[in-house]
Design a protein around this motif. Sequence first.
Motif, PDB file in Angstrom:
ATOM      1  N   THR A 134       4.804  -4.953   9.916  1.00  0.00           N
ATOM      2  CA  THR A 134       3.950  -3.987   9.727  1.00  0.00           C
ATOM      3  C   THR A 134       3.102  -3.522  11.399  1.00  0.00           C
ATOM      4  N   VAL A 135       3.854  -3.924  12.338  1.00  0.00           N
ATOM      5  CA  VAL A 135       3.593  -3.536  13.748  1.00  0.00           C
ATOM      6  C   VAL A 135       4.302  -2.023  13.621  1.00  0.00           C
ATOM      7  N   GLU A 136       5.968  -2.085  13.590  1.00  0.00           N
ATOM      8  CA  GLU A 136       6.548  -0.434  13.052  1.00  0.00           C
ATOM      9  C   GLU A 136       6.000  -0.085  11.703  1.00  0.00           C
ATOM     10  N   ILE A 137       5.415  -0.402  10.641  1.00  0.00           N
ATOM     11  CA  ILE A 137       5.001   0.647   9.498  1.00  0.00           C
ATOM     12  C   ILE A 137       3.963   0.803  10.450  1.00  0.00           C
ATOM     13  N   ASN A 138       2.896   0.298  11.123  1.00  0.00           N
ATOM     14  CA  ASN A 138       1.816   1.250  11.222  1.00  0.00           C
ATOM     15  C   ASN A 138       2.190   2.120  12.450  1.00  0.00           C
ATOM     16  N   ASN A 139       3.041   1.734  12.982  1.00  0.00           N
ATOM     17  CA  ASN A 139       3.255   2.606  13.897  1.00  0.00           C
ATOM     18  C   ASN A 139       4.116   3.976  13.489  1.00  0.00           C
ATOM     19  N   ARG A 140       5.238   3.984  12.828  1.00  0.00           N
ATOM     20  CA  ARG A 140       6.193   5.269  11.804  1.00  0.00           C
ATOM     21  C   ARG A 140       5.121   5.840  10.610  1.00  0.00           C
ATOM     22  N   ILE A 141       4.231   5.287  10.244  1.00  0.00           N
ATOM     23  CA  ILE A 141       3.867   5.476   8.880  1.00  0.00           C
ATOM     24  C   ILE A 141       2.341   6.890   9.606  1.00  0.00           C
ATOM     25  N   SER A 142       2.776   7.520   7.661  1.00  0.00           N
ATOM     26  CA  SER A 142       1.403   8.266   8.163  1.00  0.00           C
ATOM     27  C   SER A 142       0.982   8.095   7.091  1.00  0.00           C
ATOM     28  N   MET A 143      -0.362   8.049   6.596  1.00  0.00           N
ATOM     29  CA  MET A 143      -1.728   7.528   6.824  1.00  0.00           C
ATOM     30  C   MET A 143      -1.782   9.326   5.415  1.00  0.00           C
ATOM     31  N   LYS A 144      -2.224   9.701   6.317  1.00  0.00           N
ATOM     32  CA  LYS A 144      -2.349  10.802   5.388  1.00  0.00           C
ATOM     33  C   LYS A 144      -1.030  11.881   4.079  1.00  0.00           C
ATOM     34  N   THR A 145       0.302  11.197   4.779  1.00  0.00           N
ATOM     35  CA  THR A 145       0.836  11.530   4.290  1.00  0.00           C
ATOM     36  C   THR A 145       1.357  10.439   2.988  1.00  0.00           C
ATOM     37  N   LEU A 146       1.147   9.392   3.660  1.00  0.00           N
ATOM     38  CA  LEU A 146       1.157   8.087   2.057  1.00  0.00           C
ATOM     39  C   LEU A 146       0.103   8.397   1.193  1.00  0.00           C
ATOM     40  N   ASN A 147      -0.748   8.743   1.642  1.00  0.00           N
ATOM     41  CA  ASN A 147      -1.974   9.109   0.671  1.00  0.00           C
ATOM     42  C   ASN A 147      -1.784  10.613  -0.632  1.00  0.00           C
ATOM     43  N   SER A 148      -1.031  11.116   0.579  1.00  0.00           N
ATOM     44  CA  SER A 148      -0.930  12.281  -0.416  1.00  0.00           C
ATOM     45  C   SER A 148       0.335  11.796  -2.179  1.00  0.00           C
TER      46      SER A 148
END
Length: 173
Positions: A134-148
Motif C-alpha cells: 500500500t505504501v508503494e501504491i499510494n506513492n505511485r498512483i494518481s487519485m485524479k487519474t484513478l477517479n477519471s
Amino acid sequence: MEWQEKGYIQKLRNRYYYFSDQEVDEPFLYYTANELYHPSYVSLESALSRYGFIPEGVFQVTSCTTLKTNSFNTPVGRFTYRHLKPSLFFGYQLEEWNDHRYAMAGPEKTLIDYLYLHHEVKETADLEALRWNTVEINNRISMKTLNSYEAHINSPALSRRLTTLKTYLNATT
C-alpha cells in the motif's frame, strides 16, 4: 528453417522467432507478449510486480486484450491474456526497448484491470489477503487519474471495488 537448424534462431510459436543470443529479460518478455497476441498490453500481475505493488515474483507475463482469453507456453516463458471489452482497452503507455516499443498499463489502469477482472475482491479482507504494497501504491498512483478512469468506465460493480480499495489505501497510510 536453415537458421533454426543452425541454432541462430528459436521458435516461440507459429511465425514468431527470436535470435538465440537475445537476452531474455523483462523488457524482451513484455515486447514478446505484445507481439504474440495483439492488440494487447502488459497488465495485471506482471504490471503489479513491475510497479512493486506485490511482493511476489511473477513467472508468466499477463496482459489484457480485446481478443479472446488465451495463453501460450513458449521456450522463454508463459504468456497469458485476459479479455477486456474494447471500451476498456486504454490506460497504457508505449515504452521503449531496443528500438522497439511495447504497451504497458499505467499504475492506475493496472489496479483497475485487476479489480475489474477479479470479482471475488469485495471487501478489505480480500485486499489484505492479496498483500499489496500500500505504501508503494499510494506513492505511485494518481487519485485524479484513478477517479477519471473510474468515471469513464462507469461500472457500479467496479466502483464498489475501487471504493473498498481507496478506503483500504487511506487506512494504511
